[in-house]
Scaffold this active site. Sequence first.
Site, PDB file in Angstrom:
ATOM      1  N   CYS A   3      86.012 -72.353 -81.563  1.00  7.39           N
ATOM      2  CA  CYS A   3      85.723 -70.967 -81.908  1.00  7.39           C
ATOM      3  C   CYS A   3      87.039 -70.204 -81.890  1.00  7.39           C
ATOM      4  O   CYS A   3      87.657 -70.044 -80.829  1.00  7.39           O
ATOM      5  CB  CYS A   3      84.727 -70.346 -80.927  1.00  7.39           C
ATOM      6  SG  CYS A   3      84.426 -68.585 -81.251  1.00  7.39           S
ATOM      7  N   CYS A  11      86.529 -62.658 -78.115  1.00  7.05           N
ATOM      8  CA  CYS A  11      85.133 -62.669 -77.675  1.00  7.05           C
ATOM      9  C   CYS A  11      84.982 -63.682 -76.555  1.00  7.05           C
ATOM     10  O   CYS A  11      85.399 -64.839 -76.699  1.00  7.05           O
ATOM     11  CB  CYS A  11      84.203 -63.034 -78.833  1.00  7.05           C
ATOM     12  SG  CYS A  11      82.463 -63.192 -78.349  1.00  7.05           S
ATOM     13  N   CYS A  14      80.531 -66.448 -74.951  1.00  9.57           N
ATOM     14  CA  CYS A  14      80.294 -67.831 -74.531  1.00  9.57           C
ATOM     15  C   CYS A  14      81.308 -68.160 -73.432  1.00  9.57           C
ATOM     16  O   CYS A  14      82.293 -68.881 -73.648  1.00  9.57           O
ATOM     17  CB  CYS A  14      80.433 -68.795 -75.718  1.00  9.57           C
ATOM     18  SG  CYS A  14      79.206 -68.538 -77.004  1.00  9.57           S
ATOM     19  N   CYS A  87      80.593 -66.104 -86.526  1.00 14.22           N
ATOM     20  CA  CYS A  87      80.371 -66.719 -85.210  1.00 14.22           C
ATOM     21  C   CYS A  87      79.690 -68.075 -85.356  1.00 14.22           C
ATOM     22  O   CYS A  87      78.593 -68.172 -85.927  1.00 14.22           O
ATOM     23  CB  CYS A  87      79.510 -65.796 -84.348  1.00 14.22           C
ATOM     24  SG  CYS A  87      78.935 -66.555 -82.798  1.00 14.22           S
ATOM     25  N   GLN A 211      62.132 -66.830 -78.431  1.00 13.57           N
ATOM     26  CA  GLN A 211      63.270 -67.535 -77.845  1.00 13.57           C
ATOM     27  C   GLN A 211      64.375 -67.703 -78.885  1.00 13.57           C
ATOM     28  O   GLN A 211      64.108 -68.011 -80.047  1.00 13.57           O
ATOM     29  CB  GLN A 211      62.841 -68.904 -77.323  1.00 13.57           C
ATOM     30  CG  GLN A 211      61.788 -68.875 -76.231  1.00 13.57           C
ATOM     31  CD  GLN A 211      62.345 -68.493 -74.871  1.00 13.57           C
ATOM     32  OE1 GLN A 211      63.522 -68.188 -74.732  1.00 13.57           O
ATOM     33  NE2 GLN A 211      61.492 -68.493 -73.863  1.00 13.57           N
ATOM     34  N   GLU A 261      49.516 -59.711 -73.144  1.00 15.04           N
ATOM     35  CA  GLU A 261      50.865 -59.293 -73.515  1.00 15.04           C
ATOM     36  C   GLU A 261      50.907 -57.769 -73.649  1.00 15.04           C
ATOM     37  O   GLU A 261      50.019 -57.168 -74.255  1.00 15.04           O
ATOM     38  CB  GLU A 261      51.271 -59.957 -74.834  1.00 15.04           C
ATOM     39  CG  GLU A 261      52.514 -59.419 -75.490  1.00 15.04           C
ATOM     40  CD  GLU A 261      53.751 -59.469 -74.606  1.00 15.04           C
ATOM     41  OE1 GLU A 261      54.491 -58.468 -74.576  1.00 15.04           O
ATOM     42  OE2 GLU A 261      53.958 -60.489 -73.935  1.00 15.04           O
ATOM     43  N   ASN A 310      55.518 -66.404 -68.075  1.00 18.99           N
ATOM     44  CA  ASN A 310      56.848 -66.460 -68.698  1.00 18.99           C
ATOM     45  C   ASN A 310      57.447 -65.060 -68.632  1.00 18.99           C
ATOM     46  O   ASN A 310      57.556 -64.368 -69.644  1.00 18.99           O
ATOM     47  CB  ASN A 310      56.717 -66.948 -70.148  1.00 18.99           C
ATOM     48  CG  ASN A 310      58.066 -67.061 -70.841  1.00 18.99           C
ATOM     49  OD1 ASN A 310      59.094 -67.230 -70.199  1.00 18.99           O
ATOM     50  ND2 ASN A 310      58.066 -66.954 -72.154  1.00 18.99           N
ATOM     51  N   CYS A 337      63.767 -67.735 -66.815  1.00 16.99           N
ATOM     52  CA  CYS A 337      65.160 -67.687 -67.263  1.00 16.99           C
ATOM     53  C   CYS A 337      66.079 -67.282 -66.118  1.00 16.99           C
ATOM     54  O   CYS A 337      67.267 -67.021 -66.336  1.00 16.99           O
ATOM     55  CB  CYS A 337      65.312 -66.728 -68.438  1.00 16.99           C
ATOM     56  SG  CYS A 337      64.850 -65.024 -68.070  1.00 16.99           S
TER      57      CYS A 337
END
Length: 378
Positions: A3, A11, A14, A87, A211, A261, A310, A337
């Site tokens: 990258c 950037c 990541c 990207c 996701q 939901e 979730n 997560c």
Amino acid sequence: MLCTHFDAGRCRSCAWLGTPYAAQLADKQRAVEELLARHRVGTWLPPVASAQLGVRNKAKMVVTGTADDPTLGILDPVGAGVDLRDCPLHTPGIRAALPVLAAFVTRARLAPYDLATRRGELKYLLVTESPDGELMVRFVLRSQEPVARIRKHLPALLVERPELAVVSVNLQPEHKAVLEGEREIVLTDQESLRMRLDGLDLHLRPQSFFQTNTAMATELYRLARAWAAEVAPRTVWDLYSGVGGFALSLAAPDRDVVGIEISAEAVTSAEQTRAEAGLPGVRFEAGDATAYALGQTPGHGSPPDLVVVNPPRRGIGPELARWLESSGVRHVLYSSCNAATLARDLDTMPGLRPARVRLLDMFPNTAHYEVLALLERT
């Protein structure tokens, strides 16, 4: 993974890019095992690895610069725009579309919003790619003033990029760090993006969550389906059901599934998939997950055999965790997560032990992940 933006220091999203991928996976697995160490996990399954390139199916691009020379990407530490339209983390379709969308910004004279002066209109471009290569593009604007120009130039854009299936405007008039507003104006006949995952066609509407790593989402739902088949529940509640990924994956003959939901937009998406798939044993309701479990909303029945949760990063919280502990529910599928809040929630549910846990690398090159845990009553 190569990258140029990371190598040049432009950037650092990541943040783990300089770490070998095998070491990234090992570090995530070790961190999650340490967080859950006090909870007597029955079986740790090996982590599910992701590709490192071309995996992110959604681009959230801050738009800066000028209408003649727009920058699509992020803000640097001093607030200047960094262009990331190439990207390598994004899917190929997104990378191909972003330069065309930048040219559209110029053609439609969409002045980027300037934080310092509070002038301009276009705040963000949000682009999502489906597994079939179709795209949903959302223009986040300060006001409705540019909508007529977008409508005027949209037919030419759709001819140039026929994969644009859904195009909308989101209005976010407030000057604060909120990505989008409540009002959405859909500009195309098609209102949802079809997300085909392992035989299941989910529908994603503009304000619905999905996701960001399609391959890992597919594996997440496959695992949930396989683990649920082993415990063979007759009744299932999917709390925080989103567009219905878990609930619809767990649909089976002679099984009743309810999805709860808070987002009415997501419930509309889930109901569309349910109707198309012909699944009479599945239904969805718009409401708060905790309120539903506690019997504070209409339609509540006896506790089910299996509960799926979730939640966002904050976890399910003490109230819902206490209800699960006392409910008598035999099994829980907890998709997390954030293993720190998963561990905290497990502290409140000592009667539900993690029988097996598996990490899925939903967010390669970062410290983030998704963990699926099957909890069983001790």
